[in-house]
Design an enzyme around this catalytic site. Structure first.
Site, PDB file in Angstrom:
ATOM      1  N   ASP A 197       0.861  -1.185   0.000  1.00 41.32           N
ATOM      2  CA  ASP A 197       0.000   0.000   0.000  1.00 41.32           C
ATOM      3  C   ASP A 197       0.901   1.240   0.000  1.00 41.32           C
ATOM      4  OD1 ASP A 197      -2.429   1.336   0.090  1.00 41.32           O
ATOM      5  OD2 ASP A 197      -2.537   1.317   2.274  1.00 41.32           O
ATOM      6  N   GLU A 211       2.805   4.794  -3.965  1.00 38.84           N
ATOM      7  CA  GLU A 211       3.058   5.912  -4.872  1.00 38.84           C
ATOM      8  C   GLU A 211       4.245   6.681  -4.318  1.00 38.84           C
ATOM      9  OE1 GLU A 211       0.232   5.665  -2.967  1.00 38.84           O
ATOM     10  OE2 GLU A 211      -0.674   4.352  -4.467  1.00 38.84           O
ATOM     11  N   ASP A 221      -8.798   3.601  -2.808  1.00 44.39           N
ATOM     12  CA  ASP A 221      -9.736   3.993  -1.759  1.00 44.39           C
ATOM     13  C   ASP A 221     -10.977   4.665  -2.329  1.00 44.39           C
ATOM     14  OD1 ASP A 221      -7.841   2.959  -0.146  1.00 44.39           O
ATOM     15  OD2 ASP A 221      -7.050   4.892   0.522  1.00 44.39           O
TER      16      ASP A 221
END
Ligand code: NAG
Ligand code: NAG
Ligand code: NAG
Ligand code: NAG
Ligand code: NAG
Ligand code: NAG
Ligand code: NAG
Ligand code: NAG
Ligand code: NAG
Length: 863
Positions: free
Chosen positions: A422, A425, A557
């Site tokens: 997760d 980025e 999300d």
């Protein structure tokens, strides 16, 4: 007087500076060298430099190669080869087969002055790409190239986004800058960058275009009086294009897979149903979730651990109070005993804290990104002040593998079945470059102790020799003059600062968009080191072109809303069919917000027909496990049962994509490329070749308008024949149901019954459903292997079923030995279906003759 001369001075100054893109001179080609299969030329700036967003690069090179009969490679780069080019280690390029232009399906033609080029389809002369009419701009921090397009083009791809699957072609912009993107904003850059698109022109054919460039980018698509165009605007990198000839849509997918890689094959169990939630307070609570699924008789295959399990949100630690090791080991043991699985999260940010082993060992191995003064570059993530692994450092793999092997040791640690990356980025709670990473942000407080820094060798960007593709020196790496419309703000906002240098000398400015992808790849290799011949399962939030070869992806999300439910379909279509990421899905019932009962029931049913099927919610969202509502439980139970009966059909489609890039999920127009009416359909899809899924898509809808192409179909649930007319019709749909149609001409393999786990499912016998086409014939495939080996060698079976109107022949290769049998053959069509029962071994070829002797039944295929 004074006043006048002041004004004059101002005008003169602005006159000298105020070049616009319209003043750029373009380039002129010379020294054109042609061979049978290639072309090279020098491109020289054709006038005074405009220097609008940087410095014009005076000398470029053009290299064109006919790599296969369907793939054309066109690269425009600086003659000195200083400009950044994506590392071969990050995306290995396929070898050119050097085919002669005369046998290529697409042709390149050069216009020398001013330089431009045109790509056409050889057979028809159809113009696919035409850069004539607007000058090429190639500057140190800005590169622009535009192609004109026919009116109302059907364009798809350019992920990741939450917009329409087929682009709006009026004033539409796609931005490439991987960003943490809560609520998946519309018209914005999201977590991944896939700069390839597909252009569908109905009967005239379909082609694809891939710009291999990882720099920040705006792609503008617009329609003006002079026509429609698509324009690339990047803040760096080169124009490294691949053109794919198609001509069928699925051909384009396969041709793209030859460049970026087909998706990694995933384990059989990963098609089971997954449950996750951020905010499960303790391991005891997780056990309760598992027990409640069992009580509700809803098959649960995989349980996930979000950051809740960590001690102070640190990777490779367990919360000693709520997730202690002994109880966690017991949970994982019990899950495995029951044939279930466990997957846990790892974030890239490593807590910068003395005595914290992953930080200490990483420091020792020098694997973290370094600041200009040689100290560790720091940011903020869940654990607080963190350092960031440099996934391009040669020591990082070993360090990451060792941490994973230690923490996930089956004997002493947590025997996980997969890992979840997760925040990759490079999501940074430090919002901008004025942030002090030692300040508390979203983290829980933690003790801080003495911190050992890196060795004092200062790692600064050296001036590198020409020809190394490392990136031009002396650029503004924070706020380049050309601004991409990153929804987070400046390039470095909420992420790793873009002026950081990677170990190989490249800058985060150029490599940011694959930070997450390289993390996922490193995680995959670590899992492989841990279990060398077990197929790794890695789920990653951030992706880049080619990530499918290493990892699965969920759509981030999203929100518990109907719009996000619909978006998950468009995103699936784009990722699987256009971007070669087959194992994808959304957070079922939505991540943020309060999932409403009816929506959650519909989502549970719809997502059972998507590849990756996981319910997940935020810590702030109310619980939404399927058993929480009776109606949702009922809907999910039926959906999972049907999914499991079809699991080998799905597995077969996914395996095929991992082999050659043939999409496991297709938009309707992929399967019926002649039907341009289907170009905009983004709420229906083919799962595999044979099943057309058409869920309810309106908010709280009770029915759906189904589009069926002009062909024979069969209702999957009743077996009834439905003749498509190339138009829509209304179907009322109960909460637990979903319209699914079998395409005429298909043989669909299924298990005769479902099971509570996929392990148990693997012992069940098969049946096939034959759905004859208008010619009375049908065919289908079934792939079998052990479901978990990375390299199954010869231990696999590729079975093909052929129905000629009266006989079902099965043939193929039979390397996977099992005692599995085909137990039932159902032939649809006619007033009632015909059923023949028996026991035919799947270890060798056979023929089943289905004559008048068979029972005619009014058959429900699945109930
Ligand atoms: C390419 O576009 C230019 C400008 O619109 C046009 O003049 C030219 O005819 C086009 N080339 C082809 C081959 O269609
Ligand atoms: C798109 O084209 C229209 C029509 O020429 C123009 O008004 C508009 O500003 C353009 N939009 C963008 C974002 O370029
Ligand atoms: C499990 O079910 C029991 C009985 O319905 C309920 O009291 C409990 O809150 C549930 N726990 C979880 C974690 O779902
Ligand atoms: C990046 O920029 C920041 C802010 O100006 C500066 O403090 C830092 O030293 C720079 N880092 C590198 C590696 O140049
Ligand atoms: C690269 O080549 C250019 C001329 O082509 C030259 O001016 C420059 O000094 C070279 N740079 C290096 C680092 O060799
Ligand atoms: C799953 O297990 C339950 C309880 O043991 C059983 O009643 C049910 O039939 C099983 N379901 C399937 C599909 O095997
Ligand atoms: C199966 O395929 C093989 C190879 O194509 C062929 O030799 C064989 O006759 C086929 N068997 C049957 C039963 O059709
Ligand atoms: C089809 O099934 C129905 C209901 O079972 C039965 O009444 C009818 O006779 C059957 N028709 C044929 C042609 O077998
Ligand atoms: C940022 C953004 O686009 N958020 C959207 C998330 O989904 C909800 C519900 O569909 C929208 O209302 C928001 O606009």
């Amino acid at each position: 007087m004074v006043r006048t001369s002041f004004l004059w001075a101002l005008v003169a100054a602005s006159g000298a500076l105020a070049s616009t893109v319209d003043d750029c001179p373009g380039y002129k080609a010379s020294n054109v060298v042609k061979s049978d299969s290639s072309l090279t030329a020098d491109l020289t700036l054709a006038g005074t430099a405009c220097n609008v967003y940087g410095t014009d690069i005076a000398d470029l090179k053009l290299k064109v190669e006919y790599e296969t009969d369907s793939r054309l490679h066109v690269n425009i780069y600086d003659a000195d080869e200083n400009v950044y080019q994506v590392q071969e280690s990050v995306l290995p390029r396929p070898k050119s087969q050097g085919v002669p232009a005369s046998s290529s399906k697409i042709l390149f033609s050069l216009v020398e002055d001013p330089f431009s080029f045109v790509v056409t389809r050889a057979a028809s002369g159809e113009v696919l790409f035409n850069t004539t009419g607007q000058q090429l701009i190639f500057e140190s921090q800005y590169v622009r190239l535009r192609t004109s397009l026919p009116p109302n083009p059907n364009l798809y791809g350019l992920g990741e986004h939450s917009d329409d699957f087929r682009f709006n072609t009026n004033a539409y912009q796609r931005v490439f800058w991987n960003s943490e993107s809560p609520f998946i904003p519309r018209n914005a850059n999201l977590y991944g960058s896939h700069p390839n698109y597909v252009d569908y022109r109905g009967a005239a054919g379909t082609h694809g275009v891939f710009l291999l460039n990882s720099d920040g980018m705006n792609v503008n698509i617009n329609t003006t009086d002079s026509g429609t165009f698509l324009e690339y605007n990047t803040i760096g990198g080169v124009l490294d294009f691949y053109f794919f000839a198609g001509p069928d849509p699925a051909d384009v997918s396969r041709q793209y897979a030859e460049v970026v890689g087909a998706p990694a094959m995933v384990p059989y169990w990963s098609f089971g149903f997954h449950q996750c939630k951020y905010g499960w307070p303790s391991v005891d609570y997780v056990s309760e979730v598992v027990a409640n699924y069992s009580t509700a008789n809803i098959p649960l295959e995989v349980v996930w651990g979000d950051i809740d399990y960590m001690d102070h949100r640190q990777d490779f630690t367990l919360d000693p109070t709520n997730y202690p090791l002994d109880k966690m080991r017991a949970l994982v043991g019990q899950l495995h005993q029951a044939g279930q699985r466990y997957v846990m999260m790892l974030d890239p940010g490593i807590h910068r804290k003395g005595g914290y082993e992953p930080f200490e060992s990483g420091s020792q191995s020098e694997v973290f990104l370094k600041a200009a003064d040689g100290s560790w570059y720091r940011g903020q993530q869940w654990a607080g002040e963190v350092v960031w692994p440099d996934w391009l450092h040669p020591n990082t793999q070993k360090w990451w593998t060792e941490e994973i092997q230690k923490f996930f040791d089956p004997e002493t640690g947590l025997d996980v079945d997969g890992l979840w990356n997760d925040m990759n980025e490079g999501s940074n709670f430090c919002g901008d470059i004025t942030c002090d990473p030692t300040e508390k942000k979203r983290s829980i407080s933690d003790p801080r102790s003495r911190i050992r820094g890196p060795s004092k060798t200062v790692f600064a960007r050296q001036s590198t020799p020409n020809g190394t593709h490392l990136g031009l020196p002396d650029r503004n790496l924070f706020t380049p003059a050309y601004r991409i419309n990153n929804h987070r703000g400046d390039l470095s906002d909420s992420t790793i600062y873009t002026n950081n240098t990677n170990h190989d000398g490249t800058a985060q400015y150029d490599t940011h968009n694959f930070y997450g992808s390289t993390m996922a790849r490193t995680t995959r290799s670590a899992l492989l080191a841990r279990r060398p011949n077990t197929r790794p399962f890695v789920l990653t939030r951030s992706t880049f072109a080619g990530t499918g070869a290493h990892a699965a992806h969920w759509f981030g999300d999203n929100y518990s809303a109907w719009d996000d439910y619909r978006i998950s379909i468009k995103q699936m279509l784009a990722f699987v069919a256009i971007h070669q990421m087959s194992m994808v899905g959304s957070d079922v019932c939505g991540f943020n917000g309060d999932a409403q009962e009816t929506m959650c029931a519909r989502w549970a049913v719809m997502a059972a027909w998507q590849p990756f099927y996981r319910n997940h919610a935020d810590i702030s969202a109310p619980s939404q496990e399927f058993y929480r509502w009776e109606s949702v439980a009922n809907a999910a139970r039926k959906a999972i049962q049907t999914r499991y009966r079809l699991l080998d059909y799905i597995y077969t489609a996914i395996e095929r994509q991992s082999r050659d890039g043939s999409p496991a999920v297709s938009p309707v127009w992929f399967v019926y490329p002649g039907e341009e009416e289907a170009a905009g359909i983004q709420t229906q899809w083919f799962l595999g070749d044979a099943l057309l899924v058409a869920p309810v898509v309106e908010d709280d809808g009770t029915g759906v308008d189904v589009y069926l192409p002009e062909a024979v179909f069969y209702d999957f649930w009743t077996g009834r024949k439905v003749v498509g007319e190339g138009k829509t019709f209304r179907v009322e749909v109960a909460l637990e149901d979903i319209p699914v149609y079998i395409k005429g001409g298909s043989v669909v393999p299924m298990r005769v019954e479902a099971a509570n786990t996929t392990a148990e499912l693997r012992t069940k016998a098969f049946e096939v459903v034959i759905a004859p086409g208008s010619d009375g014939k049908a065919q289908g495939q079934l792939y079998l292997d052990d479901g978990e080996s990375l390299d199954v060698g010869a231990s696999k079976s590729d079975l093909s079923f052929t129905w000629d109107g009266s006989r079902l022949a099965m043939n193929g290769t039979f390397g996977y030995k099992s005692d599995l049998v085909l137990q039932k053959v159902t032939i649809l069509g006619g007033q009632n279906a015909t059923v023949k029962e028996g026991s035919w071994s799947l270890d060798g070829p056979f023929v089943v003759s289905v004559g008048q002797a068979c029972r005619k039944r009014s058959v429900r295929v699945v109930s």
